[in-house]
Design a protein around this motif. Structure first.
Motif, PDB file in Angstrom:
ATOM      1  N   TRP A 160       0.870  -1.173   0.000  1.00  0.00           N
ATOM      2  CA  TRP A 160       0.000   0.000   0.000  1.00  0.00           C
ATOM      3  C   TRP A 160       0.907   1.223   0.000  1.00  0.00           C
ATOM      4  N   VAL A 161       0.652   2.163  -0.917  1.00  0.00           N
ATOM      5  CA  VAL A 161       1.484   3.356  -1.054  1.00  0.00           C
ATOM      6  C   VAL A 161       0.739   4.535  -0.433  1.00  0.00           C
ATOM      7  N   ASP A 162       1.343   5.150   0.567  1.00  0.00           N
ATOM      8  CA  ASP A 162       0.665   6.240   1.265  1.00  0.00           C
ATOM      9  C   ASP A 162       0.735   7.541   0.465  1.00  0.00           C
ATOM     10  N   GLY A 163       0.150   8.593   1.022  1.00  0.00           N
ATOM     11  CA  GLY A 163       0.071   9.864   0.326  1.00  0.00           C
ATOM     12  C   GLY A 163       1.407  10.537   0.084  1.00  0.00           C
ATOM     13  N   HIS A 164       2.465  10.045   0.739  1.00  0.00           N
ATOM     14  CA  HIS A 164       3.808  10.576   0.531  1.00  0.00           C
ATOM     15  C   HIS A 164       4.619   9.723  -0.444  1.00  0.00           C
ATOM     16  N   GLY A 165       3.994   8.689  -1.005  1.00  0.00           N
ATOM     17  CA  GLY A 165       4.689   7.822  -1.950  1.00  0.00           C
ATOM     18  C   GLY A 165       5.487   6.713  -1.310  1.00  0.00           C
ATOM     19  N   ILE A 166       5.325   6.503  -0.004  1.00  0.00           N
ATOM     20  CA  ILE A 166       6.071   5.462   0.707  1.00  0.00           C
ATOM     21  C   ILE A 166       5.267   4.164   0.691  1.00  0.00           C
ATOM     22  N   GLY A 167       5.922   3.060   0.316  1.00  0.00           N
ATOM     23  CA  GLY A 167       5.260   1.772   0.254  1.00  0.00           C
ATOM     24  C   GLY A 167       5.302   1.032   1.577  1.00  0.00           C
ATOM     25  N   HIS A 168       4.180   0.385   1.929  1.00  0.00           N
ATOM     26  CA  HIS A 168       4.064  -0.403   3.154  1.00  0.00           C
ATOM     27  C   HIS A 168       3.600  -1.806   2.763  1.00  0.00           C
ATOM     28  N   PRO A 169       4.437  -2.836   2.942  1.00  0.00           N
ATOM     29  CA  PRO A 169       4.051  -4.192   2.522  1.00  0.00           C
ATOM     30  C   PRO A 169       2.768  -4.660   3.215  1.00  0.00           C
ATOM     31  N   ILE A 170       1.838  -5.190   2.421  1.00  0.00           N
ATOM     32  CA  ILE A 170       0.587  -5.719   2.976  1.00  0.00           C
ATOM     33  C   ILE A 170       0.339  -7.159   2.542  1.00  0.00           C
ATOM     34  N   TRP A 171       1.168  -7.668   1.617  1.00  0.00           N
ATOM     35  CA  TRP A 171       0.984  -9.034   1.107  1.00  0.00           C
ATOM     36  C   TRP A 171       2.310  -9.496   0.523  1.00  0.00           C
ATOM     37  N   HIS A 172       2.663 -10.752   0.763  1.00  0.00           N
ATOM     38  CA  HIS A 172       3.793 -11.332   0.043  1.00  0.00           C
ATOM     39  C   HIS A 172       3.527 -12.815  -0.160  1.00  0.00           C
ATOM     40  N   ALA A 173       4.232 -13.374  -1.127  1.00  0.00           N
ATOM     41  CA  ALA A 173       3.916 -14.724  -1.571  1.00  0.00           C
ATOM     42  C   ALA A 173       4.034 -15.751  -0.455  1.00  0.00           C
ATOM     43  N   GLY A 174       4.931 -15.547   0.492  1.00  0.00           N
ATOM     44  CA  GLY A 174       5.108 -16.491   1.579  1.00  0.00           C
ATOM     45  C   GLY A 174       4.018 -16.428   2.626  1.00  0.00           C
ATOM     46  N   HIS A 175       3.271 -15.334   2.632  1.00  0.00           N
ATOM     47  CA  HIS A 175       2.180 -15.179   3.607  1.00  0.00           C
ATOM     48  C   HIS A 175       1.036 -14.447   2.902  1.00  0.00           C
ATOM     49  N   PRO A 176       0.254 -15.167   2.112  1.00  0.00           N
ATOM     50  CA  PRO A 176      -0.744 -14.531   1.245  1.00  0.00           C
ATOM     51  C   PRO A 176      -2.034 -14.129   1.961  1.00  0.00           C
TER      52      PRO A 176
END
Length: 329
Positions: A160-176
């Motif tokens: 998820w990319v916040d209003g400042h353009g910073i990405g925050h992981p919310i999903w990855h293949a090892g833990h879907p």
């Protein structure tokens, strides 16, 4: 009624990272390609009747595919009749790349095995409730393979990319499993400035009476009216927020007060339409557009222009056209 600048808006941008299992050559602008292959995967997953076309399907109004990918216009509306409405998504493809292969040469638009393919998608309103389905559809589309060569890729992460353009992981293949996150936007405070710059990175296609508006005919009013109308319609039809449409005429009127400095040019971009089975030329405007005015006027217009960075503007916005970056000049 809260002003747009202070409202919490159900709009979110997501960054997808996929790893190539085969060499891949993308077209110079891959938005149409990615949108088409995502749509095919989404329809395959969501369709319960297996009809060849959506028209006439008894589940059309409630199907996740049509609600996300082919939004149906309302049967009646207080202001006007709609033959089509904006969809609740925007696909933002990766910019053209140059990769170095084993032969030591560089190849524009080429990805090698093991390279990461990174792109974005913006979702609005009810489409956000279908995020798990959207992620799974991208998994299927990527695994099935991209381009006519069917080059497969594995989806490895979603942020998820916040209003400042910073990405925050919310999903990855090892833990879907999707992690909780604030899938919304709060518009930042307008800068104290008398000039705003819009840098168009993808072709802007505004039209008047069915014909594209070339750079010489573009006006701040045409731009602001298109941005405000798109924002208002997306929020009304996909988030149930009908209060913003009444402000569109005010936005257009305020745009008349602006002065401008432009460095714009026309760009013809070609794409292949699998639906029409032919190559199409889609021209649009690229470059930098500076809008000048008093600070109060620009502060009023700021929320609309800022949101336009997420929702894009003009025709073919769903596959990323009409994308720009906004900054104080």
């Amino acid at each position: 009624m809260l002003p747009l600048a202070t409202a919490e808006l159900p709009i979110a941008r997501y960054r997808f990272t996929a790893r190539l299992r085969q060499n891949l050559r993308l077209p110079d602008y891959a938005g149409s390609l990615l949108r088409g292959q995502f749509g095919a995967a989404l329809r395959h997953l969501a369709c319960m009747t297996r009809q060849t076309v959506c028209g006439g399907c008894p589940l059309q109004a409630s199907c996740p595919y049509t609600r996300i990918f082919e939004a149906l216009p309302p049967q009646g509306h207080a202001l006007q009749a709609f033959s089509a409405i904006p969809n609740a998504y925007v696909v933002e493809p990766p910019p053209p790349v140059t990769s170095r292969h084993d032969d030591g040469a560089t190849h524009p638009g080429h990805y090698a095995v093991g390279d990461d393919l990174v792109f974005h998608m913006v979702l609005a309103g009810a489409a956000l409730d279908q995020l798990a389905l959207v992620v799974y559809a991208w998994q299927r589309a990527l695994a099935h393979g991209l381009t006519k060569d069917r080059a497969p890729a594995d989806l490895v992460q979603v942020e998820w990319v916040d209003g400042h353009g910073i990405g925050h992981p919310i999903w990855h293949a090892g833990h879907p499993q999707l992690a909780p996150h604030p899938a919304s936007l709060q518009i930042p405070v307008a800068p104290d400035t008398d000039a705003l710059q819009l840098h168009f990175d993808t072709p802007l296609r505004l039209q008047h009476q069915g014909h594209p508006i070339k750079p010489a005919q573009l006006t701040p009013r045409a731009l602001l009216a298109a941005v405000a109308r798109r924002v208002a319609l997306v929020l009304e039809f996909h988030a149930g927020q009908s209060q913003w449409g009444g402000l569109v005429p005010c936005v257009s009127a305020q745009a008349e007060q602006l002065h401008e400095l432009r460095d714009l040019h026309w760009f013809d971009w070609k794409r292949y339409s699998s639906r029409q089975r032919q190559e199409m030329t889609l021209g649009g405007v690229l470059g930098c557009w500076t809008l000048r005015g008093d600070t109060d006027t620009l502060a009023d217009l700021w929320p609309w222009l800022w949101l336009g960075q997420w929702l894009h503007v003009g025709k073919n916005a769903t596959f990323g056209l009409g994308g720009y970056r906004l900054q104080a000049a």
